[in-house]
Design a protein around this motif. Sequence first.
Motif, PDB file in Angstrom:
ATOM      1  N   ARG A  69       0.252 -12.922  26.086  1.00 49.32           N
ATOM      2  CA  ARG A  69       1.647 -13.038  25.677  1.00 49.32           C
ATOM      3  C   ARG A  69       2.266 -14.263  26.312  1.00 49.32           C
ATOM      4  O   ARG A  69       1.915 -14.652  27.430  1.00 49.32           O
ATOM      5  CB  ARG A  69       2.459 -11.817  26.136  1.00 49.32           C
ATOM      6  CG  ARG A  69       2.119 -10.555  25.399  1.00 49.32           C
ATOM      7  CD  ARG A  69       3.055  -9.435  25.754  1.00 49.32           C
ATOM      8  NE  ARG A  69       4.432  -9.844  25.487  1.00 49.32           N
ATOM      9  CZ  ARG A  69       5.486  -9.312  26.104  1.00 49.32           C
ATOM     10  NH1 ARG A  69       5.329  -8.382  26.991  1.00 49.32           N
ATOM     11  NH2 ARG A  69       6.690  -9.725  25.814  1.00 49.32           N
ATOM     12  N   VAL A  70       3.213 -14.850  25.608  1.00 50.21           N
ATOM     13  CA  VAL A  70       4.020 -15.945  26.136  1.00 50.21           C
ATOM     14  C   VAL A  70       5.466 -15.560  25.910  1.00 50.21           C
ATOM     15  O   VAL A  70       5.849 -15.162  24.809  1.00 50.21           O
ATOM     16  CB  VAL A  70       3.716 -17.284  25.424  1.00 50.21           C
ATOM     17  CG1 VAL A  70       4.599 -18.384  25.959  1.00 50.21           C
ATOM     18  CG2 VAL A  70       2.252 -17.652  25.587  1.00 50.21           C
ATOM     19  N   ARG A  71       6.266 -15.640  26.970  1.00 52.25           N
ATOM     20  CA  ARG A  71       7.664 -15.236  26.885  1.00 52.25           C
ATOM     21  C   ARG A  71       8.560 -16.398  27.309  1.00 52.25           C
ATOM     22  O   ARG A  71       8.296 -17.033  28.326  1.00 52.25           O
ATOM     23  CB  ARG A  71       7.893 -14.029  27.789  1.00 52.25           C
ATOM     24  CG  ARG A  71       9.207 -13.340  27.545  1.00 52.25           C
ATOM     25  CD  ARG A  71       9.306 -12.060  28.325  1.00 52.25           C
ATOM     26  NE  ARG A  71       9.707 -12.392  29.683  1.00 52.25           N
ATOM     27  CZ  ARG A  71       9.475 -11.640  30.740  1.00 52.25           C
ATOM     28  NH1 ARG A  71       8.800 -10.517  30.618  1.00 52.25           N
ATOM     29  NH2 ARG A  71       9.887 -11.989  31.923  1.00 52.25           N
ATOM     30  N   LEU A  72       9.573 -16.664  26.522  1.00 60.97           N
ATOM     31  CA  LEU A  72      10.561 -17.694  26.855  1.00 60.97           C
ATOM     32  C   LEU A  72      11.903 -17.017  27.067  1.00 60.97           C
ATOM     33  O   LEU A  72      12.439 -16.392  26.152  1.00 60.97           O
ATOM     34  CB  LEU A  72      10.676 -18.736  25.736  1.00 60.97           C
ATOM     35  CG  LEU A  72      11.744 -19.800  25.924  1.00 60.97           C
ATOM     36  CD1 LEU A  72      11.407 -20.711  27.115  1.00 60.97           C
ATOM     37  CD2 LEU A  72      11.912 -20.628  24.673  1.00 60.97           C
ATOM     38  N   ASP A  73      12.436 -17.122  28.272  1.00 61.93           N
ATOM     39  CA  ASP A  73      13.744 -16.578  28.614  1.00 61.93           C
ATOM     40  C   ASP A  73      14.718 -17.735  28.760  1.00 61.93           C
ATOM     41  O   ASP A  73      14.468 -18.666  29.521  1.00 61.93           O
ATOM     42  CB  ASP A  73      13.704 -15.784  29.912  1.00 61.93           C
ATOM     43  CG  ASP A  73      12.807 -14.563  29.829  1.00 61.93           C
ATOM     44  OD1 ASP A  73      12.686 -14.002  28.729  1.00 61.93           O
ATOM     45  OD2 ASP A  73      12.241 -14.186  30.863  1.00 61.93           O
ATOM     46  N   ILE A  74      15.828 -17.654  28.045  1.00 58.39           N
ATOM     47  CA  ILE A  74      16.871 -18.675  28.161  1.00 58.39           C
ATOM     48  C   ILE A  74      17.926 -18.105  29.099  1.00 58.39           C
ATOM     49  O   ILE A  74      18.587 -17.120  28.775  1.00 58.39           O
ATOM     50  CB  ILE A  74      17.451 -19.028  26.785  1.00 58.39           C
ATOM     51  CG1 ILE A  74      16.319 -19.533  25.877  1.00 58.39           C
ATOM     52  CG2 ILE A  74      18.553 -20.067  26.924  1.00 58.39           C
ATOM     53  CD1 ILE A  74      16.711 -19.672  24.432  1.00 58.39           C
ATOM     54  N   VAL A  75      18.067 -18.732  30.256  1.00 64.26           N
ATOM     55  CA  VAL A  75      18.937 -18.232  31.321  1.00 64.26           C
ATOM     56  C   VAL A  75      20.229 -19.018  31.334  1.00 64.26           C
ATOM     57  O   VAL A  75      20.241 -20.233  31.163  1.00 64.26           O
ATOM     58  CB  VAL A  75      18.219 -18.369  32.680  1.00 64.26           C
ATOM     59  CG1 VAL A  75      19.062 -17.788  33.802  1.00 64.26           C
ATOM     60  CG2 VAL A  75      16.856 -17.704  32.641  1.00 64.26           C
ATOM     61  N   ASP A  76      21.334 -18.317  31.572  1.00 64.77           N
ATOM     62  CA  ASP A  76      22.642 -18.993  31.680  1.00 64.77           C
ATOM     63  C   ASP A  76      22.719 -19.785  32.957  1.00 64.77           C
ATOM     64  O   ASP A  76      22.343 -19.411  33.992  1.00 64.77           O
ATOM     65  CB  ASP A  76      23.772 -17.969  31.669  1.00 64.77           C
ATOM     66  CG  ASP A  76      23.929 -17.329  30.299  1.00 64.77           C
ATOM     67  OD1 ASP A  76      23.420 -17.887  29.332  1.00 64.77           O
ATOM     68  OD2 ASP A  76      24.556 -16.263  30.223  1.00 64.77           O
TER      69      ASP A  76
END
Length: 76
Positions: A69-76
């Motif tokens: 799996r590859v996960r991209l989290d966009i953080v504030d």
Amino acid sequence: MKALVEHIVKALVDQPEHVQVEEVQEGQTLCLRLTVHPDDIGKVIGKQGRTAKAIRSVLIAAAPSQYKRVRLDIVD
């Protein structure tokens, strides 16, 4: 993978100097945390999340086979 995300996102935003990507391996999952300037977050997410989904699709296609799996989290 980190360099790929930086390259894609820096082309999208108005303030590329604020783009930061942190790469964390959690077992067979590669997690990427993306931080951008608050004014550019909408450009990275896109309408109805289309831009973020496209970036995630590129990451999945480019991921080494060792990651399930590859996960991209966009953080504030």
